[in-house]
Design a protein around this motif. Sequence first.
Motif, PDB file in Angstrom:
ATOM      1  N   VAL A 190       0.848  -1.182   0.000  1.00  0.00           N
ATOM      2  CA  VAL A 190       0.000   0.000   0.000  1.00  0.00           C
ATOM      3  C   VAL A 190       0.887   1.237   0.000  1.00  0.00           C
ATOM      4  O   VAL A 190       1.877   1.300   0.736  1.00  0.00           O
ATOM      5  N   LEU A 191       0.528   2.219  -0.809  1.00  0.00           N
ATOM      6  CA  LEU A 191       1.209   3.504  -0.808  1.00  0.00           C
ATOM      7  C   LEU A 191       0.698   4.296   0.381  1.00  0.00           C
ATOM      8  O   LEU A 191      -0.501   4.572   0.486  1.00  0.00           O
ATOM      9  N   VAL A 192       1.603   4.675   1.289  1.00  0.00           N
ATOM     10  CA  VAL A 192       1.206   5.400   2.491  1.00  0.00           C
ATOM     11  C   VAL A 192       1.229   6.908   2.231  1.00  0.00           C
ATOM     12  O   VAL A 192       0.268   7.606   2.536  1.00  0.00           O
ATOM     13  N   ARG A 193       2.345   7.402   1.710  1.00  0.00           N
ATOM     14  CA  ARG A 193       2.480   8.839   1.452  1.00  0.00           C
ATOM     15  C   ARG A 193       3.260   9.071   0.160  1.00  0.00           C
ATOM     16  O   ARG A 193       4.217   8.363  -0.127  1.00  0.00           O
ATOM     17  N   ARG A 194       2.856  10.089  -0.566  1.00  0.00           N
ATOM     18  CA  ARG A 194       3.593  10.528  -1.740  1.00  0.00           C
ATOM     19  C   ARG A 194       4.505  11.676  -1.327  1.00  0.00           C
ATOM     20  O   ARG A 194       4.264  12.350  -0.347  1.00  0.00           O
ATOM     21  N   ASP A 195       5.503  11.913  -2.099  1.00  0.00           N
ATOM     22  CA  ASP A 195       6.385  13.066  -1.928  1.00  0.00           C
ATOM     23  C   ASP A 195       6.911  13.216  -0.503  1.00  0.00           C
ATOM     24  O   ASP A 195       6.738  14.240   0.139  1.00  0.00           O
ATOM     25  N   VAL A 196       7.541  12.182  -0.016  1.00  0.00           N
ATOM     26  CA  VAL A 196       8.198  12.244   1.288  1.00  0.00           C
ATOM     27  C   VAL A 196       9.567  12.868   1.067  1.00  0.00           C
ATOM     28  O   VAL A 196      10.338  12.413   0.218  1.00  0.00           O
ATOM     29  N   GLU A 197       9.867  13.905   1.809  1.00  0.00           N
ATOM     30  CA  GLU A 197      11.175  14.533   1.693  1.00  0.00           C
ATOM     31  C   GLU A 197      12.154  13.795   2.587  1.00  0.00           C
ATOM     32  O   GLU A 197      11.944  13.667   3.788  1.00  0.00           O
TER      33      GLU A 197
END
Length: 177
Positions: A99-106
């Motif tokens: 599952v994708l939890v978060r996009r665009d993690v810095e």
Amino acid sequence: MAAEQVARTREYETIYILRPEVSVESARKVAARMEEVTQRENGRITLVESWGRRTLSYPLKKCRRGVYVYFKYLGGGVVVSEIERNLRMLDDVLKYQTVLVRRDVELDKVPAVVEEDTKFTDIEPLPADEPAETREAILGIEFSRTVRRDEEDRHNDDDDDSDNPFANIKKAVEDDE
């Protein structure tokens, strides 16, 4: 532009289920492969949890129980596809889900990861004295002898028609004759 792409990534979580009778060595091999694939594809593991043996919602490949392993990691789509490809090839893996939890993690803002949280722990071996479930128990058709005797006594008793809804009709017909 290339610096922005390197600085940003995605956070995923994958849960995979191993066979209930999996050996400790086999579980270690699966864990080592997950670690290796993540590192090879420039990913970073942030959390690993072994949830132990649990009953499955429905049978998978004739198994009623499974060993659940959860791990969270950072990376791109290549990491996910490579992890899933490797899980698909392993015989001890019953099922997996990513599952994708978060996009665009810095990456600069990711909290420090504790080393102990990223290590795969060994599973407990299956106890030798754990009885195997019989097919009758799985289907729910096992009866104790006392229940069977009580049912036989109730059905063999000709005088007691209290359970029969047609008993009154039967008596009325007999009385008319």
